[in-house]
Write a protein that holds these residues in place. Structure first.
Motif, short mmCIF file in Angstrom:
data_model
loop_
_atom_site.label_atom_id
_atom_site.label_comp_id
_atom_site.label_asym_id
_atom_site.label_seq_id
_atom_site.Cartn_x
_atom_site.Cartn_y
_atom_site.Cartn_z
N GLY A 1 -24.97 21.08 -0.56
CA GLY A 1 -25.58 21.50 0.70
C GLY A 1 -26.55 22.63 0.47
O GLY A 1 -26.69 23.15 -0.63
N GLU A 2 -27.22 23.01 1.54
CA GLU A 2 -28.20 24.11 1.47
C GLU A 2 -27.60 25.32 0.75
O GLU A 2 -26.45 25.68 0.98
N ARG A 3 -28.39 25.94 -0.07
CA ARG A 3 -28.00 27.16 -0.82
C ARG A 3 -26.68 26.96 -1.59
O ARG A 3 -26.61 26.13 -2.47
N ALA A 4 -25.63 27.69 -1.18
CA ALA A 4 -24.35 27.59 -1.89
C ALA A 4 -23.54 26.39 -1.44
O ALA A 4 -22.43 26.16 -1.95
N GLY A 5 -24.06 25.62 -0.50
CA GLY A 5 -23.40 24.39 -0.09
C GLY A 5 -22.56 24.52 1.17
O GLY A 5 -22.52 25.56 1.83
N VAL A 6 -21.90 23.41 1.47
CA VAL A 6 -21.10 23.25 2.69
C VAL A 6 -19.65 23.05 2.24
O VAL A 6 -19.40 22.71 1.08
N ALA A 7 -18.71 23.22 3.14
CA ALA A 7 -17.29 23.01 2.81
C ALA A 7 -17.11 21.67 2.09
O ALA A 7 -17.60 20.64 2.56
N ALA A 8 -16.41 21.70 0.97
CA ALA A 8 -16.22 20.48 0.18
C ALA A 8 -15.22 19.56 0.87
O ALA A 8 -14.10 19.98 1.19
N LEU A 9 -15.62 18.31 1.04
CA LEU A 9 -14.76 17.33 1.73
C LEU A 9 -13.40 17.23 1.05
O LEU A 9 -12.36 17.24 1.71
N GLU A 10 -13.43 17.13 -0.29
CA GLU A 10 -12.17 16.92 -1.01
C GLU A 10 -11.23 18.10 -0.85
O GLU A 10 -10.01 17.94 -0.81
N GLU A 11 -11.80 19.30 -0.70
CA GLU A 11 -10.95 20.49 -0.55
C GLU A 11 -10.37 20.56 0.86
O GLU A 11 -9.18 20.85 1.04
N VAL A 12 -11.21 20.28 1.85
CA VAL A 12 -10.71 20.31 3.23
C VAL A 12 -9.64 19.22 3.42
O VAL A 12 -8.55 19.48 3.94
N ALA A 13 -9.95 18.01 2.94
CA ALA A 13 -9.00 16.90 3.13
C ALA A 13 -7.68 17.18 2.42
O ALA A 13 -6.60 16.94 2.97
N MET A 14 -7.75 17.70 1.20
CA MET A 14 -6.51 17.93 0.45
C MET A 14 -5.76 19.15 0.98
O MET A 14 -4.52 19.19 0.95
N ALA A 15 -6.47 20.16 1.48
CA ALA A 15 -5.77 21.31 2.07
C ALA A 15 -4.98 20.84 3.29
O ALA A 15 -3.82 21.21 3.49
N LEU A 16 -5.62 19.98 4.10
CA LEU A 16 -4.92 19.48 5.30
C LEU A 16 -3.74 18.59 4.91
O LEU A 16 -2.71 18.59 5.57
N ARG A 17 -3.90 17.87 3.81
CA ARG A 17 -2.82 16.95 3.39
C ARG A 17 -1.67 17.71 2.72
O ARG A 17 -0.51 17.56 3.10
N VAL A 18 -2.04 18.53 1.73
CA VAL A 18 -0.99 19.23 0.98
C VAL A 18 -0.27 20.24 1.88
O VAL A 18 0.93 20.43 1.78
N ALA B 1 -8.24 27.08 15.18
CA ALA B 1 -8.66 27.62 16.48
C ALA B 1 -8.99 26.50 17.48
O ALA B 1 -9.46 26.79 18.57
N GLY B 2 -8.81 25.25 17.08
CA GLY B 2 -8.96 24.17 18.06
C GLY B 2 -10.05 23.15 17.78
O GLY B 2 -10.21 22.20 18.55
N ALA B 3 -10.82 23.34 16.69
CA ALA B 3 -11.84 22.32 16.39
C ALA B 3 -11.15 21.07 15.89
O ALA B 3 -10.13 21.15 15.19
N THR B 4 -11.72 19.91 16.22
CA THR B 4 -11.10 18.66 15.76
C THR B 4 -12.07 17.81 14.94
O THR B 4 -11.75 16.67 14.60
N GLN B 5 -13.23 18.34 14.62
CA GLN B 5 -14.12 17.67 13.67
C GLN B 5 -14.52 18.68 12.59
O GLN B 5 -14.99 19.78 12.92
N ALA B 6 -14.32 18.27 11.33
CA ALA B 6 -14.74 19.13 10.21
C ALA B 6 -15.92 18.46 9.53
O ALA B 6 -15.87 17.27 9.22
N GLU B 7 -16.99 19.25 9.32
CA GLU B 7 -18.18 18.70 8.67
C GLU B 7 -18.18 19.16 7.22
O GLU B 7 -18.05 20.36 6.93
N CYS B 8 -18.33 18.22 6.31
CA CYS B 8 -18.13 18.51 4.89
C CYS B 8 -19.12 17.69 4.05
O CYS B 8 -19.77 16.79 4.56
N THR B 9 -19.15 18.02 2.76
CA THR B 9 -19.91 17.20 1.82
C THR B 9 -19.07 16.98 0.57
O THR B 9 -18.25 17.82 0.21
N VAL B 10 -19.29 15.86 -0.08
CA VAL B 10 -18.60 15.59 -1.35
C VAL B 10 -19.10 16.59 -2.39
O VAL B 10 -20.30 16.86 -2.48
N ASN B 11 -18.20 17.16 -3.12
CA ASN B 11 -18.47 18.17 -4.16
C ASN B 11 -19.04 19.46 -3.59
O ASN B 11 -19.53 20.31 -4.34
#
Ligand code: KIV
Ligand code: ZN
Length: 382
Positions: free
Chosen positions: A235-252, A222-232
């Motif tokens: 993050g709070e409660r159930a966590g934040v978007a996993a960096l490795e998943e976001v990066a690999m989804a964008l790559r693969v 939808a137009g965002a150009t910064q993704a905020e993530c954490t390794v593994n």
């Protein structure tokens, strides 16, 4: 034509550290920050300086240690917070950012902040202008954005941008949004606030419904150009978007998104192991990309396929991620993988011995035992 690129802000050292039970020392933060810098993240959010003297020191230590990724410190809109956030970055070797957070949803404004909407707009403007010029960049987050009125969020964004914010973050703080809703929300706020076209637009999604990565990718679409993530995905409660998943989804799935990141996939495994070791948070075995089972194939049909062509059941090469593919032996394993395990262990059974050992292996594995080759070959040896 320049490649389209997504900025990766890693918040393992801030949102990730907010996972219950984690407390990183300044030295541990620095060790993780070096790994994040090598991994290729663009911004390291190192902590929330006003929250404790230790966190102040952690942010200071990271800012003093790394020169390339921008180092960010979190702050509420109070002057005491803002001063601490700026001071912790004073020793920085590289670029600095204060990341201000202020809630915009009715429930947060009424019950948590006790503020009227106009007061929230004023605070957004005042807090950004208070730090503007004292650090290189100012990020402003509309906390609980997805449960806020988009028109009001647009007003707050406009005020923050007018005061000098260079990044605006629209977090799904409570992990409530669905991917199509989040994309629609981001698009609507962009439409209502054209000034967002002049700054970086960030997404920050929590995983309460297991949708953090899907929402992050929807926000990017939808137009965002910064993704905020954490390794593994910490993050709070159930966590934040996993960096490795976001990066690999964008790559693969570059074919689908058309965005690159600065992440070096070869260092993902190392970063994941280091974060797990220093935080004490074990990665669940079936976790995407970095879980122990993410590249393990146990079923006979799968093992047979993998031995013929690794593309049959794998969409990524684990070696490229600093990880390894395994064919563990279990009740579902087939003769083909059993034979391979024998030869890897230096065993050279005859066809007859192999058949006896494989039959014993299946019987033991069916009974639920964790079977080794020694167990399987016991009758052969006897
Ligand atoms: O989840 C959230 O809203 C946050 C903000 C500080 C961005 O972590
Ligand atoms: Zn968060």
């Amino acid at each position: 034509m320049r490649n389209r690129r997504i900025t990766i802000l890693d918040t393992t050292l801030r949102d990730g550290e907010q996972s219950p039970g984690i407390a990183l020392s300044p030295d541990e933060k620095v060790a993780i920050a070096h790994a994040l810098a090598e991994l290729g993240v663009d911004v390291i959010q190192a902590g929330f300086p006003v929250s404790s003297p230790g966190d102040f020191e952690g942010v200071r230590a990271v800012a003093a240690a790394v020169s390339r990724p921008t180092v960010a410190s979190l702050s509420r809109t109070r002057r005491e917070d803002l001063d601490a956030a700026v001071e912790a970055l004073a020793v920085a070797r590289g670029r600095t950012r204060v990341h201000i957070v202020l809630a915009t949803s009715p429930i947060h404004m009424e019950f948590k902040l006790g503020l009227e909407p106009e007061e929230v707009v004023d605070r957004a403007r005042e807090s950004v202008s208070y730090v503007h010029g004292r650090v290189d960049e100012v990020e402003f987050a509309c906390e609980d954005a997805t449960r806020s009125d988009p028109t009001f969020v647009a007003d707050v964004c406009r005020a923050a941008i007018g005061a000098g914010a260079t990044t605006i973050n629209l977090p799904d703080t409570v992990g409530y949004s669905l991917p199509d809703e989040y994309a629609a929300f981001v698009s609507e706020v962009r439409r209502l606030c054209p000034e967002l076209g002049e700054v970086t637009l960030a997404v920050h999604c929590h995983d309460d419904l297991g949708l953090a990565v899907a929402n992050t990718l929807a926000g990017v679409r939808a137009g965002a150009t910064q993704a905020e993530c954490t390794v593994n995905g910490l993050g709070e409660r159930a966590g934040v978007a996993a960096l490795e998943e976001v990066a690999m989804a964008l790559r693969v799935r570059y074919d689908a998104y058309g965005y690159e990141t600065g992440i070096d996939p070869g260092l993902i495994g190392h970063a994941s192991r280091l974060v797990s070791e220093l935080t004490g948070c074990i990665v669940q075995p079936n976790k995407a990309i970095v879980g122990a089972n993410a590249f393990a194939h146990e079923a006979g049909i799968h093992q047979d396929g993998m031995l013929k062509h690794t593309g049959t059941y794998q969409i990524m090469d684990p070696e490229e991620l600093g990880l390894t593919m395994t064919l563990p032996l279990g009740k579902h394993s087939g003769r083909h993988a059993f034979r391979r395990a024998c030869s890897e262990a230096g065993l050279q059974p005859t066809e007859e011995e192999l058949a006896v050992a494989f039959a014993r292996f299946k019987t033991l594995a069916d009974a639920g035992a964790d079977v080794s080759l020694i167990d399987a070959f016991q009758e052969v040896a006897a």
